[in-house]
Design an enzyme around this catalytic site. Structure first.
Site, PDB file in Angstrom:
ATOM      1  N   CYS A  69     -19.979   0.660 -22.916  1.00 57.33           N
ATOM      2  CA  CYS A  69     -20.081  -0.232 -24.070  1.00 57.33           C
ATOM      3  C   CYS A  69     -19.862   0.514 -25.377  1.00 57.33           C
ATOM      4  O   CYS A  69     -19.062   0.113 -26.210  1.00 57.33           O
ATOM      5  CB  CYS A  69     -21.437  -0.931 -24.073  1.00 57.33           C
ATOM      6  SG  CYS A  69     -21.652  -1.989 -25.507  1.00 57.33           S
ATOM      7  N   CYS A 117     -17.239  -2.354 -25.561  1.00 63.32           N
ATOM      8  CA  CYS A 117     -17.586  -3.340 -26.592  1.00 63.32           C
ATOM      9  C   CYS A 117     -17.448  -2.831 -28.022  1.00 63.32           C
ATOM     10  O   CYS A 117     -16.864  -3.510 -28.871  1.00 63.32           O
ATOM     11  CB  CYS A 117     -19.033  -3.818 -26.443  1.00 63.32           C
ATOM     12  SG  CYS A 117     -19.673  -3.803 -24.783  1.00 63.32           S
ATOM     13  N   LYS A 145     -13.849  -1.620 -29.069  1.00 65.02           N
ATOM     14  CA  LYS A 145     -13.029  -2.836 -28.957  1.00 65.02           C
ATOM     15  C   LYS A 145     -13.256  -3.747 -30.160  1.00 65.02           C
ATOM     16  O   LYS A 145     -12.324  -4.224 -30.786  1.00 65.02           O
ATOM     17  CB  LYS A 145     -13.369  -3.548 -27.633  1.00 65.02           C
ATOM     18  CG  LYS A 145     -12.648  -4.841 -27.347  1.00 65.02           C
ATOM     19  CD  LYS A 145     -13.279  -6.088 -27.943  1.00 65.02           C
ATOM     20  CE  LYS A 145     -14.717  -6.329 -27.649  1.00 65.02           C
ATOM     21  NZ  LYS A 145     -15.039  -6.801 -26.310  1.00 65.02           N
ATOM     22  N   TYR A 157     -11.028 -10.862 -19.495  1.00 65.44           N
ATOM     23  CA  TYR A 157     -11.586 -10.548 -20.817  1.00 65.44           C
ATOM     24  C   TYR A 157     -10.770  -9.451 -21.498  1.00 65.44           C
ATOM     25  O   TYR A 157     -10.352  -9.564 -22.638  1.00 65.44           O
ATOM     26  CB  TYR A 157     -12.988  -9.937 -20.667  1.00 65.44           C
ATOM     27  CG  TYR A 157     -14.176 -10.813 -20.484  1.00 65.44           C
ATOM     28  CD1 TYR A 157     -14.440 -11.443 -19.275  1.00 65.44           C
ATOM     29  CD2 TYR A 157     -15.120 -10.931 -21.507  1.00 65.44           C
ATOM     30  CE1 TYR A 157     -15.606 -12.167 -19.096  1.00 65.44           C
ATOM     31  CE2 TYR A 157     -16.289 -11.656 -21.334  1.00 65.44           C
ATOM     32  CZ  TYR A 157     -16.528 -12.274 -20.121  1.00 65.44           C
ATOM     33  OH  TYR A 157     -17.680 -12.982 -19.955  1.00 65.44           O
ATOM     34  N   GLU A 169      -8.327  -9.856 -24.683  1.00 66.73           N
ATOM     35  CA  GLU A 169      -8.817  -9.320 -25.964  1.00 66.73           C
ATOM     36  C   GLU A 169      -7.821  -8.326 -26.550  1.00 66.73           C
ATOM     37  O   GLU A 169      -7.511  -8.367 -27.741  1.00 66.73           O
ATOM     38  CB  GLU A 169     -10.176  -8.639 -25.763  1.00 66.73           C
ATOM     39  CG  GLU A 169     -11.274  -9.640 -25.449  1.00 66.73           C
ATOM     40  CD  GLU A 169     -12.665  -9.022 -25.306  1.00 66.73           C
ATOM     41  OE1 GLU A 169     -13.640  -9.760 -25.405  1.00 66.73           O
ATOM     42  OE2 GLU A 169     -12.769  -7.791 -25.087  1.00 66.73           O
ATOM     43  N   HIS A 204     -23.516 -28.418 -43.658  1.00 64.37           N
ATOM     44  CA  HIS A 204     -22.211 -28.818 -44.176  1.00 64.37           C
ATOM     45  C   HIS A 204     -21.795 -27.984 -45.373  1.00 64.37           C
ATOM     46  O   HIS A 204     -22.638 -27.698 -46.216  1.00 64.37           O
ATOM     47  CB  HIS A 204     -22.288 -30.300 -44.593  1.00 64.37           C
ATOM     48  CG  HIS A 204     -20.978 -30.864 -45.002  1.00 64.37           C
ATOM     49  ND1 HIS A 204     -19.961 -31.111 -44.090  1.00 64.37           N
ATOM     50  CD2 HIS A 204     -20.494 -31.195 -46.226  1.00 64.37           C
ATOM     51  CE1 HIS A 204     -18.914 -31.599 -44.759  1.00 64.37           C
ATOM     52  NE2 HIS A 204     -19.226 -31.660 -46.033  1.00 64.37           N
ATOM     53  N   GLU A 215     -20.973 -27.616 -37.418  1.00 62.84           N
ATOM     54  CA  GLU A 215     -21.664 -28.889 -37.611  1.00 62.84           C
ATOM     55  C   GLU A 215     -21.132 -29.946 -36.646  1.00 62.84           C
ATOM     56  O   GLU A 215     -21.828 -30.908 -36.312  1.00 62.84           O
ATOM     57  CB  GLU A 215     -21.573 -29.378 -39.068  1.00 62.84           C
ATOM     58  CG  GLU A 215     -20.198 -29.773 -39.526  1.00 62.84           C
ATOM     59  CD  GLU A 215     -20.174 -30.257 -40.972  1.00 62.84           C
ATOM     60  OE1 GLU A 215     -20.913 -31.205 -41.299  1.00 62.84           O
ATOM     61  OE2 GLU A 215     -19.425 -29.681 -41.787  1.00 62.84           O
TER      62      GLU A 215
HETATM   63  P1  NDP Z   1     -11.631  -9.361 -14.972  1.00 63.21           P
HETATM   64  O1  NDP Z   1     -12.120  -9.278 -13.583  1.00 63.21           O
HETATM   65  O2  NDP Z   1     -12.280 -10.258 -15.946  1.00 63.21           O
HETATM   66  O3  NDP Z   1     -10.079  -9.710 -14.974  1.00 63.21           O
HETATM   67  C1  NDP Z   1      -9.162  -9.039 -14.178  1.00 63.21           C
HETATM   68  C2  NDP Z   1      -7.811  -9.696 -14.392  1.00 63.21           C
HETATM   69  O4  NDP Z   1      -6.822  -8.957 -13.712  1.00 63.21           O
HETATM   70  C3  NDP Z   1      -7.772 -11.103 -13.836  1.00 63.21           C
HETATM   71  O5  NDP Z   1      -6.969 -11.876 -14.690  1.00 63.21           O
HETATM   72  C4  NDP Z   1      -7.103 -10.911 -12.476  1.00 63.21           C
HETATM   73  O6  NDP Z   1      -6.371 -12.022 -12.046  1.00 63.21           O
HETATM   74  C5  NDP Z   1      -6.139  -9.792 -12.795  1.00 63.21           C
HETATM   75  N1  NDP Z   1      -5.786  -8.998 -11.631  1.00 63.21           N
HETATM   76  C6  NDP Z   1      -6.604  -8.482 -10.677  1.00 63.21           C
HETATM   77  N2  NDP Z   1      -5.893  -7.781  -9.778  1.00 63.21           N
HETATM   78  C7  NDP Z   1      -4.607  -7.855 -10.162  1.00 63.21           C
HETATM   79  C8  NDP Z   1      -3.385  -7.348  -9.641  1.00 63.21           C
HETATM   80  N3  NDP Z   1      -3.363  -6.612  -8.535  1.00 63.21           N
HETATM   81  N4  NDP Z   1      -2.252  -7.638 -10.287  1.00 63.21           N
HETATM   82  C9  NDP Z   1      -2.265  -8.383 -11.415  1.00 63.21           C
HETATM   83  N5  NDP Z   1      -3.381  -8.895 -11.951  1.00 63.21           N
HETATM   84  C10 NDP Z   1      -4.536  -8.627 -11.333  1.00 63.21           C
HETATM   85  O7  NDP Z   1     -11.630  -7.850 -15.451  1.00 63.21           O
HETATM   86  P2  NDP Z   1     -11.539  -7.175 -16.835  1.00 63.21           P
HETATM   87  O8  NDP Z   1     -11.024  -5.821 -16.509  1.00 63.21           O
HETATM   88  O9  NDP Z   1     -10.801  -7.990 -17.843  1.00 63.21           O
HETATM   89  O10 NDP Z   1     -13.045  -7.112 -17.322  1.00 63.21           O
HETATM   90  C11 NDP Z   1     -14.074  -6.622 -16.470  1.00 63.21           C
HETATM   91  C12 NDP Z   1     -15.394  -7.163 -16.865  1.00 63.21           C
HETATM   92  O11 NDP Z   1     -15.821  -6.543 -18.059  1.00 63.21           O
HETATM   93  C13 NDP Z   1     -15.429  -8.645 -17.196  1.00 63.21           C
HETATM   94  O12 NDP Z   1     -15.557  -9.449 -16.081  1.00 63.21           O
HETATM   95  C14 NDP Z   1     -16.615  -8.744 -18.089  1.00 63.21           C
HETATM   96  O13 NDP Z   1     -17.768  -8.920 -17.303  1.00 63.21           O
HETATM   97  C15 NDP Z   1     -16.652  -7.406 -18.779  1.00 63.21           C
HETATM   98  N6  NDP Z   1     -16.175  -7.530 -20.168  1.00 63.21           N
HETATM   99  C16 NDP Z   1     -16.827  -8.311 -21.050  1.00 63.21           C
HETATM  100  C17 NDP Z   1     -16.384  -8.444 -22.343  1.00 63.21           C
HETATM  101  C18 NDP Z   1     -17.099  -9.313 -23.300  1.00 63.21           C
HETATM  102  O14 NDP Z   1     -18.247  -9.658 -23.052  1.00 63.21           O
HETATM  103  N7  NDP Z   1     -16.465  -9.738 -24.389  1.00 63.21           N
HETATM  104  C19 NDP Z   1     -15.196  -7.734 -22.812  1.00 63.21           C
HETATM  105  C20 NDP Z   1     -14.577  -6.957 -21.797  1.00 63.21           C
HETATM  106  C21 NDP Z   1     -15.056  -6.866 -20.534  1.00 63.21           C
HETATM  107  P3  NDP Z   1      -7.053 -13.259 -11.252  1.00 63.21           P
HETATM  108  O15 NDP Z   1      -7.707 -14.107 -12.299  1.00 63.21           O
HETATM  109  O16 NDP Z   1      -5.886 -13.924 -10.635  1.00 63.21           O
HETATM  110  O17 NDP Z   1      -7.994 -12.674 -10.271  1.00 63.21           O
END
Ligand code: NDP
Length: 451
Positions: A42, A47, A50, A177, A181, A434, A439
């Site tokens: 984080c 976080c 980022k 995410y 982002e 407002h 709101e």
């Molecule tokens: P996620 O699991 O959220 O997303 C992974 C993405 O990669 C999905 O879109 C998935 O597709 C895709 N994917 C997986 N495997 C492949 C592949 N082989 N080829 C192409 N695409 C693929 O992971 P993140 O890395 O984005 O984030 C991890 C975690 O970190 C989040 O779940 C969250 O809990 C945390 N996080 C929170 C944040 C916040 O609170 N603002 C910010 C950043 C991270 P599909 O949908 O098809 O499975």
């Protein structure tokens, strides 16, 4: 049997540091080992940097808006190096705070990798062994990349904070995410940004209307979002990377970042040898009280792959201390976790999506989409979305979804009401503030859809 410590924590991220400090404050003798930088994902590579990058990326657009508001200012170039230096100085400062918090709480720290030797023994990388009545594993996770040809040419979110230069073009692969982002961040910093997502819409699992709204606004802001598309091959092309996609199209980018998920950091920790159960992704399997299959060993945070969010890891760490050291068995509460995705526009969400709620019971959906005053005055066409999902039977608000500037701030407060079980009528009898965007959450009179 006497131990060196009452508690040995492995991992100095959000969950581990909080548990160590809170336990030490109870008079517990605590040690903590961290192989890398204190603060964990984080603070060091998640976080915090980022969000600083989100802020940095928003100023370009603000200059244009300021002109519309009468300011005689001109947009200038973004100096990545100047920003990056300040960002890393801020991370150094925060890491220093984490270290001093531990020191001032009386936690003994070891700047080493640690593994588990047996139910009560931790082995440090320098060969020393330490015994403890309880061991807490809080080692977090790491980004993963799929095994496609040329994948070594791609960076992950760990690397993006350390780029020597800001690329002119970037491909971001993934639709979660992190990918979504960083697509906004890079686009806002003036980088020509392409995002590939293999499925039909980014941010799978979130409310459909909301994620579609986010995606459409990202496209309007200039992100080349390519749905139903994946990278199949990466090749070196001078300083650049040539990417072949699933449609056979070939494009060259200065950088390619994969944000395709994260895996728990359980490799070579010795956990399975001592009887700790691991799940399919390598996550530590724990009870509701964060206890592993070995009674003296507990685990919190991303390494358990429950809800991978910093505030959740902190809650899990505190519940562990309540349970083990304060004689007050406490389960961390994973229900109705509000969360924000710092896309541009931002999305804040708590509770059920419209789709999940409809599967559960009969609902009413209240939704409104409009041009917010500040951006509209500046000539922008972007729209915000405010949405409530209401149970027909109980009238409770089951879900609240906001896509708007500041949605993260708004959902924190709406989250309290939803967590308390507020009904639609509770929202309605709250006087509107407002003129604000939020709101609308208390002024939506008739349902957009029912059923
Ligand atoms: P996620 O699991 O959220 O997303 C992974 C993405 O990669 C999905 O879109 C998935 O597709 C895709 N994917 C997986 N495997 C492949 C592949 N082989 N080829 C192409 N695409 C693929 O992971 P993140 O890395 O984005 O984030 C991890 C975690 O970190 C989040 O779940 C969250 O809990 C945390 N996080 C929170 C944040 C916040 O609170 N603002 C910010 C950043 C991270 P599909 O949908 O098809 O499975």
């Amino acid at each position: 049997m006497s131990f060196d410590y009452d508690l040995f924590v492995i991992g100095g991220g959000s969950g581990g540091v909080r548990a160590a400090r809170v336990a030490a404050a109870e008079g517990v003798k605590v040690a903590l080992a961290e192989e890398d930088r204190y603060g964990g994902t984080c603070v060091i590579r998640g976080c915090v940097p980022k969000k600083l990058m989100v802020f940095a990326s928003e100023y370009g657009g603000m200059v244009e808006d300021a002109q519309a508001y009468g300011w005689d200012i001109q947009p200038g170039a973004f100096d990545w190096k100047a920003f990056q230096g300040k960002m890393h100085a801020e991370l150094d400062r925060l890491e220093g705070i984490y270290r001093s918090l531990l020191k001032n709480s009386g936690v003994e720290t070891f700047d080493h990798r640690a593994s588990v030797k047996d139910a009560h023994t931790v082995l440090l990388a320098d060969g020393t062994e330490k015994t403890a009545k309880h061991i807490l594993i809080a080692v977090g996770g790491r980004p993963t990349k799929p095994e496609i040809e040329g994948i070594e040419l791609a960076i992950t979110s760990n690397d993006i904070f350390h780029l020597e230069t800001l690329p002119e073009s970037i491909l971001i692969v993934g639709g979660g995410y992190i990918a979504s982002e960083f697509a906004g961040i890079m686009n806002g910093m003036g980088v020509k940004t392409t995002q590939f997502y293999r499925g039909a819409q980014i941010l799978r699992g979130f409310d459909d209307e909301s994620r579609t709204h986010v995606a459409n606004e990202m496209i309007a802001n200039g992100v080349d979002l390519r749905l139903n598309t994946n990278a199949v091959k990466l090749e070196k092309d001078g300083d650049k990377v040539r990417v072949t996609d699933t449609d056979g199209k070939v494009q060259t980018f200065d950088q390619v970042m994969f944000a395709t998920g994260r895996a728990p950091n359980t490799d070579s920790l010795g956990l399975e040898d001592v009887g700790v159960e691991l799940g399919r992704k390598g996550e530590i399997v724990v009870t509701d009280y964060s206890q592993t299959a070995v009674p003296s060993i507990y685990a919190v945070g991303d390494v358990t792959d429950r809800a991978n969010l910093t505030p959740v890891a902190i809650r899990e760490g505190m519940a562990f201390v309540e349970t083990v050291f304060k004689g007050n068995p406490t389960k961390p509460d994973h229900e109705l976790i509000p969360t924000a995705i710092f896309t541009q526009p931002e999305m804040g969400t708590v509770g059920l999506s419209e789709e999940d709620a409809r599967e559960q019971e009969a609902i009413e959906v209240y939704a409104t989409s409009f041009k917010p005053m500040q951006q509209s005055f500046a000539g922008r066409s972007e729209k915000v979305l405010m949405k409530l999902i209401v149970s027909q039977a109980t009238r409770k608000v089951l879900g609240c979804h906001i896509v708007a500037p500041g949605a993260g701030e708004m959902i924190q407060l709406a989250g309290i009401a939803v967590k308390m079980g507020a009904t639609k009528e509770d929202f309605d009898r709250t006087v509107a503030v407002h003129p604000t965007m939020s709101e609308e959450l208390v002024t939506m009179k008739s349902p957009t859809r029912t059923g």
